[in-house]
Motif scaffolding. Structure first.
Motif, PDB file in Angstrom:
ATOM      1  N   LYS A  40       0.828  -1.244  -0.011  1.00 16.39           N
ATOM      2  CA  LYS A  40      -0.104  -0.124  -0.011  1.00 16.39           C
ATOM      3  C   LYS A  40       0.962   1.366   0.127  1.00 16.39           C
ATOM      4  O   LYS A  40       0.333   2.321  -0.384  1.00 16.39           O
ATOM      5  CB  LYS A  40      -0.770   0.030   1.166  1.00 16.39           C
ATOM      6  CG  LYS A  40      -2.261  -0.918   1.058  1.00 16.39           C
ATOM      7  CD  LYS A  40      -2.666  -0.912   2.224  1.00 16.39           C
ATOM      8  CE  LYS A  40      -4.030   0.088   2.322  1.00 16.39           C
ATOM      9  NZ  LYS A  40      -5.070  -0.192   3.295  1.00 16.39           N
ATOM     10  N   LEU A  41       1.918   1.357   0.641  1.00 16.14           N
ATOM     11  CA  LEU A  41       2.777   2.507   0.608  1.00 16.14           C
ATOM     12  C   LEU A  41       3.458   2.511  -0.650  1.00 16.14           C
ATOM     13  O   LEU A  41       3.425   3.801  -1.258  1.00 16.14           O
ATOM     14  CB  LEU A  41       4.009   2.165   1.671  1.00 16.14           C
ATOM     15  CG  LEU A  41       3.885   2.139   3.010  1.00 16.14           C
ATOM     16  CD1 LEU A  41       4.984   1.722   3.956  1.00 16.14           C
ATOM     17  CD2 LEU A  41       3.320   3.693   3.584  1.00 16.14           C
ATOM     18  N   ASP A  42       3.894   1.370  -1.427  1.00 15.59           N
ATOM     19  CA  ASP A  42       4.495   1.724  -2.852  1.00 15.59           C
ATOM     20  C   ASP A  42       3.290   2.159  -3.715  1.00 15.59           C
ATOM     21  O   ASP A  42       3.398   3.170  -4.725  1.00 15.59           O
ATOM     22  CB  ASP A  42       4.983   0.095  -3.254  1.00 15.59           C
ATOM     23  CG  ASP A  42       5.884  -0.240  -2.688  1.00 15.59           C
ATOM     24  OD1 ASP A  42       6.582   0.587  -2.088  1.00 15.59           O
ATOM     25  OD2 ASP A  42       6.373  -1.357  -2.770  1.00 15.59           O
ATOM     26  N   GLN A  43       2.158   1.627  -3.651  1.00 16.89           N
ATOM     27  CA  GLN A  43       0.973   2.144  -4.340  1.00 16.89           C
ATOM     28  C   GLN A  43       0.566   3.783  -4.017  1.00 16.89           C
ATOM     29  O   GLN A  43       0.363   4.412  -4.943  1.00 16.89           O
ATOM     30  CB  GLN A  43      -0.288   1.299  -4.089  1.00 16.89           C
ATOM     31  CG  GLN A  43      -0.300  -0.020  -4.578  1.00 16.89           C
ATOM     32  CD  GLN A  43      -1.594  -0.763  -4.100  1.00 16.89           C
ATOM     33  OE1 GLN A  43      -2.505  -0.266  -3.310  1.00 16.89           O
ATOM     34  NE2 GLN A  43      -1.579  -2.142  -4.392  1.00 16.89           N
ATOM     35  N   LEU A  44       0.802   4.106  -2.840  1.00 15.63           N
ATOM     36  CA  LEU A  44       0.431   5.507  -2.434  1.00 15.63           C
ATOM     37  C   LEU A  44       1.685   6.438  -3.221  1.00 15.63           C
ATOM     38  O   LEU A  44       1.240   7.358  -3.887  1.00 15.63           O
ATOM     39  CB  LEU A  44       0.599   5.607  -0.988  1.00 15.63           C
ATOM     40  CG  LEU A  44       0.571   7.049  -0.275  1.00 15.63           C
ATOM     41  CD1 LEU A  44      -0.703   7.610  -0.749  1.00 15.63           C
ATOM     42  CD2 LEU A  44       0.727   7.274   1.037  1.00 15.63           C
ATOM     43  N   ILE A  45       2.938   6.015  -2.958  1.00 13.40           N
ATOM     44  CA  ILE A  45       4.009   6.809  -3.609  1.00 13.40           C
ATOM     45  C   ILE A  45       3.773   6.761  -5.204  1.00 13.40           C
ATOM     46  O   ILE A  45       3.650   7.999  -5.749  1.00 13.40           O
ATOM     47  CB  ILE A  45       5.448   6.092  -3.452  1.00 13.40           C
ATOM     48  CG1 ILE A  45       5.678   5.959  -1.992  1.00 13.40           C
ATOM     49  CG2 ILE A  45       6.542   6.663  -4.263  1.00 13.40           C
ATOM     50  CD1 ILE A  45       5.816   7.339  -1.208  1.00 13.40           C
ATOM     51  N   GLU A  46       3.303   5.703  -5.880  1.00 18.02           N
ATOM     52  CA  GLU A  46       3.029   5.644  -7.320  1.00 18.02           C
ATOM     53  C   GLU A  46       1.807   6.778  -7.751  1.00 18.02           C
ATOM     54  O   GLU A  46       1.852   7.244  -8.566  1.00 18.02           O
ATOM     55  CB  GLU A  46       2.796   4.486  -7.902  1.00 18.02           C
ATOM     56  CG  GLU A  46       4.143   3.380  -8.065  1.00 18.02           C
ATOM     57  CD  GLU A  46       5.226   4.050  -8.905  1.00 18.02           C
ATOM     58  OE1 GLU A  46       4.977   4.546  -9.730  1.00 18.02           O
ATOM     59  OE2 GLU A  46       6.423   4.101  -8.304  1.00 18.02           O
ATOM     60  N   SER A  47       0.862   6.754  -6.741  1.00 19.03           N
ATOM     61  CA  SER A  47      -0.131   7.528  -7.236  1.00 19.03           C
ATOM     62  C   SER A  47       0.143   9.090  -6.766  1.00 19.03           C
ATOM     63  O   SER A  47      -0.760  10.095  -7.500  1.00 19.03           O
ATOM     64  CB  SER A  47      -1.274   6.913  -6.186  1.00 19.03           C
ATOM     65  OG  SER A  47      -1.181   7.637  -4.661  1.00 19.03           O
ATOM     66  N   LEU A  48       1.042   9.410  -6.119  1.00 21.99           N
ATOM     67  CA  LEU A  48       1.461  10.643  -6.138  1.00 21.99           C
ATOM     68  C   LEU A  48       2.516  11.420  -6.887  1.00 21.99           C
ATOM     69  O   LEU A  48       2.692  12.525  -6.994  1.00 21.99           O
ATOM     70  CB  LEU A  48       2.067  10.978  -4.459  1.00 21.99           C
ATOM     71  CG  LEU A  48       0.858  10.610  -3.470  1.00 21.99           C
ATOM     72  CD1 LEU A  48       1.657  10.537  -2.176  1.00 21.99           C
ATOM     73  CD2 LEU A  48      -0.378  11.793  -3.579  1.00 21.99           C
ATOM     74  N   LYS A  49       2.957  10.531  -7.841  1.00 24.40           N
ATOM     75  CA  LYS A  49       4.014  10.928  -8.716  1.00 24.40           C
ATOM     76  C   LYS A  49       3.497  11.759  -9.811  1.00 24.40           C
ATOM     77  O   LYS A  49       2.329  11.775 -10.160  1.00 24.40           O
ATOM     78  CB  LYS A  49       4.777   9.477  -9.291  1.00 24.40           C
ATOM     79  CG  LYS A  49       5.630   9.216  -8.215  1.00 24.40           C
ATOM     80  CD  LYS A  49       6.652   8.382  -9.020  1.00 24.40           C
ATOM     81  CE  LYS A  49       7.645   7.794  -8.019  1.00 24.40           C
ATOM     82  NZ  LYS A  49       8.597   6.617  -8.499  1.00 24.40           N
TER      83      LYS A  49
END
Length: 157
Positions: free
Chosen positions: A148-157
């Protein structure tokens, strides 16, 4: 120093209090100023103090006490991870390690591209849902696994 729109928002905050207690709107005014400018410079805090009719030192006291205020420029996305003991026992320390590795920065640092600043938070009142990450002081994400952390980072790029 602030847009007319921001000043109108501050005026709405001021209106919540009796006229002689205008300074009670300081926290809301600082949030509004920070939302517009991204961080609180001493000039901006002086401006807020003047607008609210209070001594600048009183504004500095508020801004330095609460971690939600940025006293220096931050990345476009400020990620605040709660690392207090209950959250630490629920996995936030491992989440911190994951975020530091993923972003290549430590706490109180910003990625070279200016996208992310990583901050350490103190009790967000969501211990049972840890690890929790607060994005830009506005949106909390809970039960943050590494995926979920990885998904959050990707969604904020």
């Amino acid at each position: 120093m602030l847009t007319t729109d921001s000043l109108k928002k501050i005026d709405r905050e001021i209106a919540k209090y009796p006229p002689e207690q205008k300074k009670s709107a300081v926290m809301g005014a600082l949030v509004i100023a920070q939302d517009e400018k991204g961080w609180l410079s001493s000039d901006l805090m002086d401006y807020v103090a003047q607008y609210l009719g209070m001594p600048p030192v009183a504004v500095y006291e508020v801004a330095t006490f609460y971690s939600m205020y940025n006293l220096k420029p931050t990345g476009r996305h400020k990620l605040t991870l709660c690392t207090c003991l209950p959250c630490g026992l629920q996995g936030s320390l491992a989440a911190a390690d994951h975020l530091r590795g993923k972003l290549g920065i430590g706490f109180n640092e910003t990625t070279q591209d200016g996208r992310f600043t990583l901050k350490e938070g103190e009790c967000m009142g969501a211990c049972a849902m840890a690890p929790v990450v607060l994005v830009n002081n506005k949106k909390m994400h809970d039960y943050m696994s590494n995926e979920k952390l990885d998904q959050l980072i990707e969604s904020l790029k």
